[in-house]
Design a protein around this motif. Structure first.
Motif, PDB file in Angstrom:
ATOM      1  N   THR A 129       0.844  -1.202   0.000  1.00  0.00           N
ATOM      2  CA  THR A 129       0.000   0.000   0.000  1.00  0.00           C
ATOM      3  C   THR A 129       0.875   1.246   0.000  1.00  0.00           C
ATOM      4  N   ALA A 130       0.268   2.355  -0.418  1.00  0.00           N
ATOM      5  CA  ALA A 130       0.933   3.651  -0.373  1.00  0.00           C
ATOM      6  C   ALA A 130      -0.135   4.732  -0.245  1.00  0.00           C
ATOM      7  N   PRO A 131       0.154   5.798   0.499  1.00  0.00           N
ATOM      8  CA  PRO A 131      -0.771   6.939   0.509  1.00  0.00           C
ATOM      9  C   PRO A 131      -0.816   7.548  -0.878  1.00  0.00           C
ATOM     10  N   LEU A 132      -1.995   7.878  -1.343  1.00  0.00           N
ATOM     11  CA  LEU A 132      -2.126   8.259  -2.744  1.00  0.00           C
ATOM     12  C   LEU A 132      -1.555   9.627  -3.084  1.00  0.00           C
ATOM     13  N   PRO A 133      -1.771  10.697  -2.306  1.00  0.00           N
ATOM     14  CA  PRO A 133      -1.241  11.995  -2.757  1.00  0.00           C
ATOM     15  C   PRO A 133       0.242  11.995  -3.085  1.00  0.00           C
ATOM     16  N   PRO A 134       1.144  11.398  -2.241  1.00  0.00           N
ATOM     17  CA  PRO A 134       2.563  11.423  -2.622  1.00  0.00           C
ATOM     18  C   PRO A 134       2.880  10.629  -3.877  1.00  0.00           C
ATOM     19  N   LEU A 135       1.958   9.751  -4.272  1.00  0.00           N
ATOM     20  CA  LEU A 135       2.201   8.918  -5.445  1.00  0.00           C
ATOM     21  C   LEU A 135       1.945   9.674  -6.738  1.00  0.00           C
ATOM     22  N   THR A 136       1.126  10.727  -6.671  1.00  0.00           N
ATOM     23  CA  THR A 136       0.727  11.408  -7.897  1.00  0.00           C
ATOM     24  C   THR A 136       1.887  12.205  -8.484  1.00  0.00           C
ATOM     25  N   ALA A 137       1.892  12.315  -9.796  1.00  0.00           N
ATOM     26  CA  ALA A 137       2.926  13.052 -10.519  1.00  0.00           C
ATOM     27  C   ALA A 137       2.438  13.272 -11.942  1.00  0.00           C
TER      28      ALA A 137
ATOM     29  N   LEU B 215     -11.045  10.713  -7.949  1.00  0.00           N
ATOM     30  CA  LEU B 215     -12.270  10.036  -7.532  1.00  0.00           C
ATOM     31  C   LEU B 215     -12.358   9.873  -6.020  1.00  0.00           C
ATOM     32  N   GLY B 216     -11.415  10.453  -5.296  1.00  0.00           N
ATOM     33  CA  GLY B 216     -11.491  10.435  -3.836  1.00  0.00           C
ATOM     34  C   GLY B 216     -10.735   9.312  -3.163  1.00  0.00           C
ATOM     35  N   ALA B 217      -9.957   8.520  -3.913  1.00  0.00           N
ATOM     36  CA  ALA B 217      -9.152   7.473  -3.288  1.00  0.00           C
ATOM     37  C   ALA B 217      -8.016   8.122  -2.500  1.00  0.00           C
ATOM     38  N   THR B 218      -7.801   7.640  -1.294  1.00  0.00           N
ATOM     39  CA  THR B 218      -6.740   8.188  -0.444  1.00  0.00           C
ATOM     40  C   THR B 218      -5.559   7.237  -0.313  1.00  0.00           C
ATOM     41  N   GLY B 219      -5.700   6.023  -0.813  1.00  0.00           N
ATOM     42  CA  GLY B 219      -4.607   5.058  -0.765  1.00  0.00           C
ATOM     43  C   GLY B 219      -4.637   4.169  -1.986  1.00  0.00           C
ATOM     44  N   ALA B 220      -3.490   3.627  -2.326  1.00  0.00           N
ATOM     45  CA  ALA B 220      -3.380   2.696  -3.443  1.00  0.00           C
ATOM     46  C   ALA B 220      -2.827   1.379  -2.920  1.00  0.00           C
ATOM     47  N   PHE B 221      -3.195   0.290  -3.595  1.00  0.00           N
ATOM     48  CA  PHE B 221      -2.628  -1.002  -3.224  1.00  0.00           C
ATOM     49  C   PHE B 221      -2.397  -1.837  -4.476  1.00  0.00           C
ATOM     50  N   LEU B 222      -1.533  -2.808  -4.337  1.00  0.00           N
ATOM     51  CA  LEU B 222      -1.196  -3.714  -5.432  1.00  0.00           C
ATOM     52  C   LEU B 222      -0.708  -5.027  -4.847  1.00  0.00           C
ATOM     53  N   GLN B 223      -0.628  -6.043  -5.692  1.00  0.00           N
ATOM     54  CA  GLN B 223      -0.074  -7.335  -5.293  1.00  0.00           C
ATOM     55  C   GLN B 223       1.117  -7.648  -6.188  1.00  0.00           C
ATOM     56  N   VAL B 224       2.203  -8.085  -5.578  1.00  0.00           N
ATOM     57  CA  VAL B 224       3.414  -8.390  -6.337  1.00  0.00           C
ATOM     58  C   VAL B 224       4.110  -9.576  -5.676  1.00  0.00           C
ATOM     59  N   GLU B 225       4.594 -10.516  -6.493  1.00  0.00           N
ATOM     60  CA  GLU B 225       5.322 -11.644  -5.938  1.00  0.00           C
ATOM     61  C   GLU B 225       6.627 -11.163  -5.300  1.00  0.00           C
ATOM     62  N   GLU B 226       6.924 -11.689  -4.134  1.00  0.00           N
ATOM     63  CA  GLU B 226       8.135 -11.289  -3.417  1.00  0.00           C
ATOM     64  C   GLU B 226       9.380 -11.536  -4.260  1.00  0.00           C
ATOM     65  N   ARG B 227       9.366 -12.605  -5.074  1.00  0.00           N
ATOM     66  CA  ARG B 227      10.551 -12.951  -5.859  1.00  0.00           C
ATOM     67  C   ARG B 227      10.757 -12.022  -7.055  1.00  0.00           C
ATOM     68  N   ASN B 228       9.766 -11.195  -7.403  1.00  0.00           N
ATOM     69  CA  ASN B 228       9.888 -10.244  -8.506  1.00  0.00           C
ATOM     70  C   ASN B 228      10.603  -9.005  -7.990  1.00  0.00           C
ATOM     71  N   THR B 229      11.917  -9.113  -7.811  1.00  0.00           N
ATOM     72  CA  THR B 229      12.670  -8.065  -7.132  1.00  0.00           C
ATOM     73  C   THR B 229      12.666  -6.740  -7.896  1.00  0.00           C
ATOM     74  N   ALA B 230      12.616  -6.801  -9.220  1.00  0.00           N
ATOM     75  CA  ALA B 230      12.607  -5.564 -10.000  1.00  0.00           C
ATOM     76  C   ALA B 230      11.326  -4.775  -9.738  1.00  0.00           C
ATOM     77  N   ALA B 231      10.180  -5.466  -9.739  1.00  0.00           N
ATOM     78  CA  ALA B 231       8.914  -4.785  -9.484  1.00  0.00           C
ATOM     79  C   ALA B 231       8.841  -4.290  -8.042  1.00  0.00           C
ATOM     80  N   VAL B 232       9.314  -5.095  -7.098  1.00  0.00           N
ATOM     81  CA  VAL B 232       9.302  -4.673  -5.697  1.00  0.00           C
ATOM     82  C   VAL B 232      10.130  -3.404  -5.528  1.00  0.00           C
ATOM     83  N   ALA B 233      11.272  -3.325  -6.200  1.00  0.00           N
ATOM     84  CA  ALA B 233      12.118  -2.132  -6.118  1.00  0.00           C
ATOM     85  C   ALA B 233      11.426  -0.923  -6.742  1.00  0.00           C
ATOM     86  N   LEU B 234      10.763  -1.139  -7.888  1.00  0.00           N
ATOM     87  CA  LEU B 234      10.047  -0.044  -8.542  1.00  0.00           C
ATOM     88  C   LEU B 234       8.978   0.519  -7.616  1.00  0.00           C
ATOM     89  N   TYR B 235       8.155  -0.356  -7.048  1.00  0.00           N
ATOM     90  CA  TYR B 235       7.063   0.109  -6.200  1.00  0.00           C
ATOM     91  C   TYR B 235       7.580   0.700  -4.891  1.00  0.00           C
TER      92      TYR B 235
END
Length: 312
Positions: free
Chosen positions: A159-167, A265-285
């Motif tokens: 998860t991540a708070p949504l406002p800091p994620l925007t760009a 649309l009023g979302a205050t948080g974001a979430f996603l699912q990622v396999e732990e072994r996918n180290t590149a995606a984990v680093a990106l997120y």
């Protein structure tokens, strides 16, 4: 923390440490939920055990709420219930849409609930699968271990708070329905795209499909769905970049565009699912501010079905 005896070598006792949450104890064994799954330790093997300062963890209610949000964002077309537990089927397309979700009260004993799961999936012509959020569903995981069920790789729910994620996200288009080129990218990744997949992707009322083009060629894609009424969440998924265009910032741009839309649309948080072994995606997120809320294992019934032979 449990230090267990695992053997003897050259006259010296060998130990192994396990760190997790104690979820059950009886006269003969301890059951511990770790980040890798549930383990059962015979008391005869326990050399030492001690409490460690608890890490800040979400409450059971928080895990349940986020798992239900994930179900709403990725809805299976065929559904059933065992009390509070959810049964889901989507022609075998993706583990999340084809697994039972054991949260709440199944309105029957645990072993009977697992029997009912196996019967329901058999009626639908599928092997049974169960999504076990950890450590919430650790007792379910222990019961599945006893039946010889296997596990897919560990998945992190982040998860991540949504406002800091925007760009700013120039060059990213958002549409209400996926185009044929968008579906083709995802079909190539998943190896199939049955009719049930289109339902899973498009059924949420508030969903957007992101795309980045090089001329007329789609080179990056992603999907976002906003779910929940009071607590609004943006689910991010299906982020895909054509191999020749990877490591150019396109995944970040797609994520940012969907985040901007979700925030509107009023979302205050974001979430996603990622396999732990996918180290590149984990680093990106991680670079986008995502941290692990909880994890889960998708458990699979053995092809032969039933409990393993006690003599094996």
């Amino acid at each position: 923390m449990i230090r267990r005896i695992v053997g003897v070598r050259n006259g010296r006792t060998l130990y192994s440490d396990a760190l997790g949450e104690l979820v059950a104890v009886d006269e003969t064994k301890l059951t511990v939920a770790t980040t890798k799954g549930t383990i059962v330790v015979p008391l005869s093997e326990v050399h030492r055990a001690k409490r460690v300062p608890p890490q800040r963890r979400p409450t059971a209610a928080d895990v349940i709420a986020l798992e239900l949000a994930a179900d709403a964002a990725w809805p299976a077309p065929t559904r059933g219930r065992l009390g509070d537990w959810l049964l889901r089927s989507a022609d075998g397309w993706t583990g999340r849409a084809n697994s039972a979700l054991p949260i709440g009260d199944p309105d029957r004993p645990l072993e009977a609930a697992i029997d009912a799961i196996e019967a329901w999936y058999a009626q639908h012509g599928q092997p049974a699968m169960v999504n076990t959020p950890l450590p919430l569903a650790a007792p379910v995981g222990a019961a599945l271990d006893a039946r010889g069920w296997t596990a897919r790789p560990l998945v992190l729910v982040q998860t991540a708070p949504l406002p800091p994620l925007t760009a700013d996200a120039p060059g990213v288009s958002l549409t209400k329905t996926p185009g044929d080129d968008w579906l083709a990218i995802y079909e190539a990744r998943k190896k199939s795209l049955p009719p049930a997949a289109r339902h899973v992707l498009s059924a949420p009322p508030e969903v957007r499909f992101a795309g980045v083009y090089d001329g007329d060629t789609l080179i990056a894609a992603g999907r976002g769905a906003v779910v929940g009424e009071q607590n609004r969440w943006l689910h991010l998924g299906s982020i895909e970049v054509v191999p020749a265009y990877r490591r150019t910032g396109l995944a970040r741009a797609v994520t940012a565009a969907l985040a901007n839309w979700g925030a509107e649309l009023g979302a205050t948080g974001a979430f996603l699912q990622v396999e732990e072994r996918n180290t590149a995606a984990v680093a990106l997120y991680g670079g986008l501010g995502f941290t692990t809320h909880h994890s889960y294992l998708t458990r699979e019934q053995p092809l032969s079905g039933g409990r393993p032979d006690a003599a094996c």
